[in-house]
Motif scaffolding. Structure first.
Motif, PDB file in Angstrom:
ATOM      1  N   HIS A 151      -4.076   7.404   5.564  1.00 17.31           N
ATOM      2  CA  HIS A 151      -4.254   5.950   5.565  1.00 17.31           C
ATOM      3  C   HIS A 151      -5.301   5.524   6.591  1.00 17.31           C
ATOM      4  CE1 HIS A 151      -3.566   1.728   5.475  1.00 17.31           C
ATOM      5  NE2 HIS A 151      -3.031   1.696   6.673  1.00 17.31           N
ATOM      6  N   GLN A 152      -5.199   6.049   7.818  1.00 18.10           N
ATOM      7  CA  GLN A 152      -6.106   5.584   8.865  1.00 18.10           C
ATOM      8  C   GLN A 152      -7.542   6.069   8.641  1.00 18.10           C
ATOM      9  OE1 GLN A 152      -5.504   3.189  10.810  1.00 18.10           O
ATOM     10  NE2 GLN A 152      -3.281   3.063  10.490  1.00 18.10           N
ATOM     11  N   LYS A 183      -3.874 -14.275  11.059  1.00 24.39           N
ATOM     12  CA  LYS A 183      -5.323 -14.029  11.039  1.00 24.39           C
ATOM     13  C   LYS A 183      -5.960 -14.539   9.736  1.00 24.39           C
ATOM     14  CE  LYS A 183      -4.711  -9.612  11.545  1.00 24.39           C
ATOM     15  NZ  LYS A 183      -3.228  -9.699  11.465  1.00 24.39           N
ATOM     16  N   GLU A 208       5.646  -3.498   3.361  1.00 25.56           N
ATOM     17  CA  GLU A 208       6.018  -3.818   4.744  1.00 25.56           C
ATOM     18  C   GLU A 208       7.505  -4.088   4.916  1.00 25.56           C
ATOM     19  OE1 GLU A 208       3.358  -7.061   5.518  1.00 25.56           O
ATOM     20  OE2 GLU A 208       1.669  -5.734   5.976  1.00 25.56           O
ATOM     21  N   TYR A 226       3.784   3.889   5.412  1.00 29.19           N
ATOM     22  CA  TYR A 226       5.043   3.303   5.878  1.00 29.19           C
ATOM     23  C   TYR A 226       6.248   4.162   5.457  1.00 29.19           C
ATOM     24  CZ  TYR A 226       2.894  -0.944   7.730  1.00 29.19           C
ATOM     25  OH  TYR A 226       2.168  -1.827   8.489  1.00 29.19           O
ATOM     26  N   ARG A 262       6.266 -13.529   4.191  1.00 29.56           N
ATOM     27  CA  ARG A 262       5.155 -13.101   3.324  1.00 29.56           C
ATOM     28  C   ARG A 262       5.640 -12.083   2.289  1.00 29.56           C
ATOM     29  NH1 ARG A 262       0.060 -10.732   6.257  1.00 29.56           N
ATOM     30  NH2 ARG A 262       1.470  -9.022   6.727  1.00 29.56           N
ATOM     31  N   ARG A 295      -9.889  -8.290  12.112  1.00 27.93           N
ATOM     32  CA  ARG A 295      -9.785  -7.019  12.827  1.00 27.93           C
ATOM     33  C   ARG A 295     -11.100  -6.247  12.808  1.00 27.93           C
ATOM     34  NH1 ARG A 295      -4.213  -5.757  10.959  1.00 27.93           N
ATOM     35  NH2 ARG A 295      -2.799  -6.691  12.449  1.00 27.93           N
ATOM     36  N   GLU A 352      -9.556  -8.330   6.002  1.00 27.29           N
ATOM     37  CA  GLU A 352      -9.295  -6.882   5.959  1.00 27.29           C
ATOM     38  C   GLU A 352      -9.179  -6.440   4.499  1.00 27.29           C
ATOM     39  OE1 GLU A 352      -5.636  -6.468   8.095  1.00 27.29           O
ATOM     40  OE2 GLU A 352      -6.533  -5.243   9.641  1.00 27.29           O
ATOM     41  N   ARG A 411       5.412  -8.700   1.792  1.00 28.98           N
ATOM     42  CA  ARG A 411       4.577  -7.670   1.150  1.00 28.98           C
ATOM     43  C   ARG A 411       5.444  -6.429   0.930  1.00 28.98           C
ATOM     44  NH1 ARG A 411      -0.405  -7.189   4.821  1.00 28.98           N
ATOM     45  NH2 ARG A 411      -1.572  -8.763   3.681  1.00 28.98           N
TER      46      ARG A 411
HETATM   47  N1  LIG Z   1      -5.650   0.021  11.186  1.00 29.49           N
HETATM   48  C1  LIG Z   1      -4.648  -0.598  10.513  1.00 29.49           C
HETATM   49  C2  LIG Z   1      -4.703  -1.947  10.248  1.00 29.49           C
HETATM   50  C3  LIG Z   1      -3.671  -2.519   9.542  1.00 29.49           C
HETATM   51  N2  LIG Z   1      -2.641  -1.767   9.132  1.00 29.49           N
HETATM   52  C4  LIG Z   1      -1.563  -2.366   8.319  1.00 29.49           C
HETATM   53  C5  LIG Z   1      -0.718  -3.369   9.004  1.00 29.49           C
HETATM   54  C6  LIG Z   1      -0.271  -4.255   7.881  1.00 29.49           C
HETATM   55  O1  LIG Z   1       0.853  -3.685   7.227  1.00 29.49           O
HETATM   56  C7  LIG Z   1      -1.461  -4.234   6.928  1.00 29.49           C
HETATM   57  C8  LIG Z   1      -2.364  -5.416   7.014  1.00 29.49           C
HETATM   58  O2  LIG Z   1      -2.318  -6.008   8.275  1.00 29.49           O
HETATM   59  P1  LIG Z   1      -2.303  -7.603   8.500  1.00 29.49           P
HETATM   60  O3  LIG Z   1      -3.642  -8.060   8.065  1.00 29.49           O
HETATM   61  O4  LIG Z   1      -1.236  -8.172   7.649  1.00 29.49           O
HETATM   62  O5  LIG Z   1      -2.072  -7.786   9.952  1.00 29.49           O
HETATM   63  O6  LIG Z   1      -2.172  -3.049   7.249  1.00 29.49           O
HETATM   64  C9  LIG Z   1      -2.599  -0.431   9.418  1.00 29.49           C
HETATM   65  O7  LIG Z   1      -1.639   0.264   9.049  1.00 29.49           O
HETATM   66  N3  LIG Z   1      -3.607   0.136  10.103  1.00 29.49           N
END
Ligand SMILES: Nc1ccn([C@H]2C[C@H](O)[C@@H](COP(=O)(O)O)O2)c(=O)n1
Ligand code: ADP
Length: 271
Positions: A120-121, A74, A212, A110, A207, A145, A92, A209
């Protein structure tokens, strides 16, 4: 004179038709769910200038969301389109998710999803909403997104996998419902970068990260299935705009070629 005639036509006739079906020759397949699936563009439409009709004296801005699995490409896609004038790109806010006042909600989630998923959300929801309501500076906005995929994919995944307690899910769901009912979240087109989970796994490893490193292939498979149910099979949730699917397992050269091939479809999303 011609402009006035056109404006009159638009005012009188356009409201009678589904907005996206008429003015761009976009072929839209209606599906049983609320969503529509964009399956192609007629040839004649490719010559249409991407500048928009004027309504109430204001230029209509188009908003395009780039959706896809983690590490599907993306950001790379957005980087490519950011070189085009008239397009503003919003990635993002991952750096915020990794550092809010010295804390790292992404990393915490994570490490311990049941404990930190809600934290987090909630922050994702806030920061994505902030992105959605940011005044647009350019005629076209492409963003990575959306608040929709945050809820329909990531929150859903936490809950369905048993890693988010029911009460956390209920609170996030009520927040989400309130937001989409009370705040305008514009979108004209969803571009779905469709990849296999295996490709994403490879790219994620490349990548590298830090947060992750604990992600297993199964996690990407779950995210993939949720995306497919939402944007392809229309089995789960409302799809708020037509969807353009771009197969994204290919190497970078082929991907850039595909972006070029799809440029007009994407940039005419507002019509
Ligand atoms: N609502 C969300 C959106 C993304 N994430 C996490 C997934 C990835 O570890 C990170 C960034 O996503 P990417 O741009 O690399 O697809 O954020 C999440 O936990 N919740
Ligand atoms: N088509 C591609 N082929 C191979 N590697 C890619 C491709 N597109 C992106 N990458 C690499 O994969 C990783 C993830 O890409 P990125 O654009 O950051 O994905 P996302 O923003 O969807 O998480 C990055 O290291 C990027 O350089």
């Amino acid at each position: 004179m011609v402009v006035n005639l056109l404006k009159g036509f638009c005012r009188a006739v356009l409201p009678l038709y589904p907005r996206k079906a008429l003015s761009t020759n976009v072929l839209v397949r209606r599906t049983p769910s609320l969503g529509k699936h964009l399956i192609g563009l007629s040839r004649s439409s490719t010559s249409v200038n991407h500048r928009k009709l004027v309504r109430n004296g204001e230029e209509k801005k188009s908003v395009i969301w780039i959706e896809g699995n983690i590490a599907s490409g993306k950001t790379t896609c957005l980087e490519y389109f950011s070189k085009t004038s008239d397009i503003e790109v919003l990635t993002e806010p991952v750096s915020k998710w990794r550092n809010v006042q010295g804390c790292n909600p992404l990393g915490l989630m994570y490490q311990d999803p049941s404990r930190w998923g809600l934290t987090h959300q909630t922050y994702v929801q806030l920061t994505m909403l902030d992105r959605h309501v940011l005044p647009t500076a350019s005629p076209i906005r492409m963003m990575e997104r959306s608040i929709y995929s945050a809820k329909y994919i990531f929150v859903e995944n936490l809950y369905k996998s048993g890693k988010m307690p029911e009460v956390d899910f209920a609170v996030l769901s009520e927040w989400f419902e309130w937001i989409i009912k009370n705040i305008a979240i514009p979108v004209d087109l969803i571009v779905y970068l469709q990849t296999s989970p295996q490709t994403c796994y490879k790219r994620l490893k490349q990548r590298c990260r830090e947060e992750e490193k604990v992600i297993p292939l199964e996690y990407l498979e779950s995210i993939h299935n949720l995306y497919e149910d939402w944007l392809i099979h229309h089995k789960s949730f409302e799809v708020p705009a037509p969807v353009l699917v771009i197969p994204a397992d290919h190497d970078l050269k082929k991907m850039l070629h595909q972006y070029e091939e799809n440029r007009e479809k994407i940039l005419m999303a507002h019509c």
